[in-house]
Design a protein around this motif. Sequence first.
Motif, PDB file in Angstrom:
ATOM      1  N   UNK A  78       0.919  -1.333  -0.241  1.00  0.00           N
ATOM      2  CA  UNK A  78       0.244   0.150   0.151  1.00  0.00           C
ATOM      3  C   UNK A  78       0.789   1.198   0.080  1.00  0.00           C
ATOM      4  N   UNK A  79       2.161   1.097  -0.304  1.00  0.00           N
ATOM      5  CA  UNK A  79       3.034   2.239  -0.137  1.00  0.00           C
ATOM      6  C   UNK A  79       3.551   2.551  -1.527  1.00  0.00           C
ATOM      7  N   UNK A  80       3.589   1.636  -2.452  1.00  0.00           N
ATOM      8  CA  UNK A  80       4.589   1.916  -3.835  1.00  0.00           C
ATOM      9  C   UNK A  80       3.664   1.060  -4.711  1.00  0.00           C
ATOM     10  N   UNK A  81       3.622   1.604  -6.129  1.00  0.00           N
ATOM     11  CA  UNK A  81       3.145   0.743  -7.103  1.00  0.00           C
ATOM     12  C   UNK A  81       4.223   1.120  -8.255  1.00  0.00           C
ATOM     13  N   UNK A 107      -5.776   4.862  -5.606  1.00  0.00           N
ATOM     14  CA  UNK A 107      -4.604   4.043  -6.335  1.00  0.00           C
ATOM     15  C   UNK A 107      -4.767   2.821  -5.393  1.00  0.00           C
ATOM     16  N   UNK A 108      -5.042   2.554  -4.171  1.00  0.00           N
ATOM     17  CA  UNK A 108      -5.091   1.376  -3.418  1.00  0.00           C
ATOM     18  C   UNK A 108      -6.282   0.394  -3.737  1.00  0.00           C
ATOM     19  N   UNK A 109      -7.495   1.101  -4.325  1.00  0.00           N
ATOM     20  CA  UNK A 109      -8.531   0.253  -4.769  1.00  0.00           C
ATOM     21  C   UNK A 109      -8.687  -0.215  -6.250  1.00  0.00           C
ATOM     22  N   UNK A 110      -7.525   0.400  -6.685  1.00  0.00           N
ATOM     23  CA  UNK A 110      -7.520   0.035  -8.392  1.00  0.00           C
ATOM     24  C   UNK A 110      -6.754  -1.361  -8.436  1.00  0.00           C
ATOM     25  N   UNK A 111      -7.559  -2.287  -9.129  1.00  0.00           N
ATOM     26  CA  UNK A 111      -6.685  -3.741  -9.405  1.00  0.00           C
ATOM     27  C   UNK A 111      -5.379  -3.535 -10.344  1.00  0.00           C
ATOM     28  N   UNK A 112      -4.678  -4.490 -10.193  1.00  0.00           N
ATOM     29  CA  UNK A 112      -3.593  -4.614 -11.065  1.00  0.00           C
ATOM     30  C   UNK A 112      -4.042  -4.685 -12.418  1.00  0.00           C
ATOM     31  N   UNK A 113      -3.297  -4.194 -13.328  1.00  0.00           N
ATOM     32  CA  UNK A 113      -3.685  -4.027 -14.825  1.00  0.00           C
ATOM     33  C   UNK A 113      -4.705  -3.077 -15.328  1.00  0.00           C
ATOM     34  N   UNK A 114      -4.993  -2.230 -14.184  1.00  0.00           N
ATOM     35  CA  UNK A 114      -5.973  -0.913 -14.291  1.00  0.00           C
ATOM     36  C   UNK A 114      -5.066   0.137 -14.934  1.00  0.00           C
ATOM     37  N   UNK A 115      -5.706   0.958 -15.898  1.00  0.00           N
ATOM     38  CA  UNK A 115      -4.959   1.778 -16.401  1.00  0.00           C
ATOM     39  C   UNK A 115      -5.124   3.143 -15.572  1.00  0.00           C
ATOM     40  N   UNK A 116      -4.123   3.884 -15.085  1.00  0.00           N
ATOM     41  CA  UNK A 116      -4.291   5.185 -14.391  1.00  0.00           C
ATOM     42  C   UNK A 116      -3.314   6.233 -14.902  1.00  0.00           C
ATOM     43  N   UNK A 117      -3.715   7.510 -14.725  1.00  0.00           N
ATOM     44  CA  UNK A 117      -3.085   8.669 -14.702  1.00  0.00           C
ATOM     45  C   UNK A 117      -2.448   9.069 -13.501  1.00  0.00           C
ATOM     46  N   UNK A 118      -1.301   9.638 -13.266  1.00  0.00           N
ATOM     47  CA  UNK A 118      -0.840   9.945 -12.100  1.00  0.00           C
ATOM     48  C   UNK A 118       0.000  11.317 -12.234  1.00  0.00           C
TER      49      UNK A 118
END
Length: 154
Positions: A78-81, A107-118
């Motif tokens: 829950x600290x890094x991705x 970010x914590x609730x987003x499953x692996x392989x989700x597409x995000x913009x940070x």
Amino acid sequence: MSFRHGLRLLYSQLSLFSRELNRPWCRYVSNSLALSSEKRASDFNSFVARTNTCGELRSAHVGQEVTLCGWIQYQRQGLFLVLRDFQGLTQIIIPQDEAHSHVKKVLYDAPVESVVRVTGTVTSRPPGQKNPRMPTGDIEVKVKTAEVLNSCKK
């Protein structure tokens, strides 16, 4: 159709096109579309969703605010991705303070392989935490804002 015939046809079409560009209305359109000034270039780039790719950030970018888009490769504690795109990987630091609790939740609730913009600031990794096996192993991005663009099923 032979190769030579195809080349002749292409050449004749290009010749017609170049003659058309000498007409006044064509010159006006081509000049207005040219990105000759910085203002026009910045207007054009305002449609781009990211400032950098995940594989291009290095120590020279430390201190810059960047926007990255990519897939969540994996999360740790829950600290890094780790965010990836076609150019590489970048480690993202998830903020832990109350002021950024909404970013942490996204970010914590987003499953692996989700597409995000940070969006965040590029910082150097602390001593002893640099990863020499990664081209971006000297830096990490401290997130300020995050948005899930496409969620993946868990």
